[in-house]
Design an enzyme around this catalytic site. Structure first.
Site, short mmCIF file in Angstrom:
data_model
loop_
_atom_site.label_atom_id
_atom_site.label_comp_id
_atom_site.label_asym_id
_atom_site.label_seq_id
_atom_site.Cartn_x
_atom_site.Cartn_y
_atom_site.Cartn_z
N TYR A 1 0.79 -1.24 0.00
CA TYR A 1 0.00 0.00 0.00
C TYR A 1 0.82 1.29 0.00
O TYR A 1 0.53 2.22 -0.75
CB TYR A 1 -1.04 -0.03 1.14
CG TYR A 1 -2.24 -0.86 0.74
CD1 TYR A 1 -3.34 -0.27 0.14
CD2 TYR A 1 -2.24 -2.24 0.90
CE1 TYR A 1 -4.43 -1.04 -0.28
CE2 TYR A 1 -3.31 -3.03 0.49
CZ TYR A 1 -4.39 -2.42 -0.10
OH TYR A 1 -5.46 -3.19 -0.53
N GLU B 1 -8.88 -6.84 4.16
CA GLU B 1 -8.13 -7.93 3.53
C GLU B 1 -7.47 -8.85 4.57
O GLU B 1 -7.37 -10.06 4.36
CB GLU B 1 -7.10 -7.36 2.54
CG GLU B 1 -7.79 -6.85 1.27
CD GLU B 1 -7.01 -5.84 0.46
OE1 GLU B 1 -5.77 -5.78 0.58
OE2 GLU B 1 -7.64 -5.09 -0.31
C1 HEM Z 1 -7.60 -4.45 -8.75
C2 HEM Z 1 -8.59 -0.44 -6.25
C3 HEM Z 1 -4.42 -0.90 -3.84
C4 HEM Z 1 -3.08 -4.27 -7.04
C5 HEM Z 1 -8.23 -3.33 -8.25
C6 HEM Z 1 -9.54 -2.89 -8.68
C7 HEM Z 1 -9.82 -1.76 -8.00
C8 HEM Z 1 -8.69 -1.48 -7.12
C9 HEM Z 1 -11.08 -0.94 -8.11
C10 HEM Z 1 -10.43 -3.59 -9.71
C11 HEM Z 1 -11.24 -4.64 -9.01
C12 HEM Z 1 -12.06 -5.52 -9.94
O1 HEM Z 1 -11.87 -5.49 -11.13
O2 HEM Z 1 -12.90 -6.27 -9.43
C13 HEM Z 1 -7.55 -0.22 -5.36
C14 HEM Z 1 -7.51 0.85 -4.36
C15 HEM Z 1 -6.33 0.72 -3.69
C16 HEM Z 1 -5.64 -0.42 -4.26
C17 HEM Z 1 -8.60 1.89 -4.15
C18 HEM Z 1 -5.75 1.55 -2.58
C19 HEM Z 1 -6.43 2.05 -1.58
C20 HEM Z 1 -3.67 -1.84 -4.50
C21 HEM Z 1 -2.32 -2.22 -4.16
C22 HEM Z 1 -1.93 -3.15 -5.09
C23 HEM Z 1 -3.06 -3.37 -5.98
C24 HEM Z 1 -1.54 -1.67 -2.97
C25 HEM Z 1 -0.60 -3.85 -5.21
C26 HEM Z 1 0.53 -3.18 -5.35
C27 HEM Z 1 -4.19 -4.59 -7.78
C28 HEM Z 1 -4.19 -5.59 -8.83
C29 HEM Z 1 -5.51 -5.66 -9.31
C30 HEM Z 1 -6.26 -4.70 -8.55
C31 HEM Z 1 -3.00 -6.40 -9.30
C32 HEM Z 1 -6.08 -6.60 -10.40
C33 HEM Z 1 -6.35 -5.93 -11.67
C34 HEM Z 1 -5.21 -5.93 -12.67
O3 HEM Z 1 -4.24 -6.67 -12.51
O4 HEM Z 1 -5.33 -5.18 -13.63
N1 HEM Z 1 -7.74 -2.47 -7.31
N2 HEM Z 1 -6.41 -0.95 -5.26
N3 HEM Z 1 -4.09 -2.56 -5.59
N4 HEM Z 1 -5.45 -4.09 -7.64
FE1 HEM Z 1 -5.94 -2.59 -6.39
#
Ligand code: HEM
Length: 403
Positions: free
Chosen positions: A95, A137
């Site tokens: 994060y 989480e």
């Molecule tokens: C997917 C938001 C933090 C890695 C997503 C999705 C959202 C989101 C809206 C799409 C969910 C879906 O399609 O069902 C956020 C928010 C964060 C956050 C608001 C911070 C407060 C992080 C962090 C990481 C991360 C810290 C890792 C470094 C990913 C990955 C995906 C994902 C790998 C899958 C989609 C892809 O690979 O394109 N996140 N996220 N996220 N998030 Fe986050």
């Protein structure tokens, strides 16, 4: 808790960031992957290339910021994203990396408009939002690990059986290499597969819905071969189809996802799917037949034609049961399909058809499929007066693409 001034600054700048949303998140990914290329092992490169994840993350951060003094209100959304994060193996230490690069990108794109005061306020707000995700989480990790047969992270599974279901869909039956128990799941949930593809610098992770009923000693996924290997969307599915044979080992994370059939309800249930969107619906159909045989279920599947229609035998077997009815829609049936009466309706699922054939007054609707299919079904159901709480759907891809 944030002070009122910080809350006011964040809320008043949400529209500005929204306006520059895509530019900021595009820059954010450039900076973050530049400094942390190892994160390319987790992120979906296909979503990156097509800008889908950009929109998803931007949308979620701004939506959360708009509710910064009432994050409880968006808890269901945090949970839904949390499921995806848990399935991917996102951990608390990730994060601050995202936060740092998001702030750098905001500064870069907004220039002088991003005063120290604005940046400070967003740093604090991001901290609060990140904490909300981290705690949701943490609970999910704990649950996944302590569940009977559950595990943390990725576990090795062997491809026990590979079955071609149609010209484009192939099923993989997966059993744990350690021969121990596997976690139960709810119909509609998915697993993540982490793949090392020869010649690829980074690992690729993809989610696939479980297509069989729970309670077996294996997991089954049914994968559609996406068009063309140059298309990044197709890389993983083509690899699974062409190169992953029986006996191969795959790394899998425990079942996740909140698009699940509510088996406490006894209302009639209508399961609608387009193309490979049938996978979670198969799991739901089989579950109703197993555990709620007295519940009325209507299974509606739309495919181009019989050549690409998967798992029809399994559905037909279940329609022998008194409470199960199925309808197959083909939009481009072949001569063979016509000769063998392989479909019920030629064309698409329309509002008028639904009005005539399904109990719109009291049923619960679950649907999954390509974007135009989902939009059309959602619109039809809404026009027919089906309340929001009876409409449940899953979209394969970042949810923001639906908006
Ligand atoms: C997917 C938001 C933090 C890695 C997503 C999705 C959202 C989101 C809206 C799409 C969910 C879906 O399609 O069902 C956020 C928010 C964060 C956050 C608001 C911070 C407060 C992080 C962090 C990481 C991360 C810290 C890792 C470094 C990913 C990955 C995906 C994902 C790998 C899958 C989609 C892809 O690979 O394109 N996140 N996220 N996220 N998030 Fe986050």
């Amino acid at each position: 808790m944030l002070d009122q001034k910080t809350i006011d600054i964040v809320k008043s700048t949400v529209p500005v960031l929204e306006q520059h949303g895509e530019a900021i998140t595009t820059r954010f990914y450039q900076l973050m992957f530049g400094n942390h290329p190892e994160l390319l092992n987790i992120f979906n490169h296909a979503n990156q290339k097509q800008g889908r994840q950009q929109r998803a993350l931007a949308g979620a951060v701004y939506a959360a910021a708009a509710y910064i003094d009432n994050l409880e209100a968006i808890l269901p959304v945090v949970k839904q994203i949390g499921h995806k994060h848990r399935s991917l193996g996102i951990k608390p230490e990730h994060y601050p990396i995202v936060g740092k690069h998001l702030l750098l990108a905001i500064k870069d794109v907004l220039g002088d408009a991003a005063t120290d005061e604005v940046i400070d306020a967003w740093a604090k707000a991001y901290g609060v939002i990140a904490d909300a995700f981290i705690s949701v989480e943490a609970e999910m990790y704990e649950e996944a690990a302590k569940q009977k047969g559950g595990w943390d992270g990725f576990r090795r599974f062997i491809v026990e059986k590979k079955v071609v279901e149609s010209d484009v869909i192939t099923s993989f039956y997966l059993k744990p290499v350690d021969h121990k128990e596997i976690a139960d799941f709810q119909p509609g949930q998915y697993i993540s597969i982490k793949l090392d593809i020869e010649g690829e610098k980074f690992t690729h992770i993809r989610q696939y819905s479980l297509s069989d009923a729970p309670g077996k000693d294996y997991y089954r996924i049914s994968v559609k071969r996406e068009a063309g290997t140059p298309n990044p969307d197709g890389m993983v599915s083509n690899y699974l189809h062409d190169s992953v044979e029986e006996g191969e080992i795959l790394q899998i994370s425990a079942p996740a996802g909140d698009f699940v059939l509510d088996t406490d309800k006894e209302t009639p249930v209508v399961l609608l799917s387009g193309g490979v969107g049938l996978t979670p619906m198969m799991s739901m159909l089989k579950t109703v037949a197993d555990v709620q045989p007295e519940r009325k279920v209507i299974f509606i599947h739309a495919a181009q034609n019989g050549n690409v229609h998967a798992l029809r035998d399994e559905v037909e077997e279940l329609t022998k049961l008194e409470n199960v009815t199925s309808y197959f829609f083909y939009d481009s049936p072949t001569e063979e399909d016509r000769k063998n009466n392989r479909f019920d309706v030629e064309g698409y699922v329309t509002r008028d058809w639904l009005d005539e054939k399904v109990p719109t007054k009291d049923a619960d609707f679950y649907f999954c499929g390509p974007l135009p299919f989902m939009k059309a079904i959602n619109r039809s159901l809404t026009e027919l007066g089906v309340q929001e709480e009876r409409i449940h759907f899953e979209f394969f891809g970042p949810k923001a693409a639906l908006v």
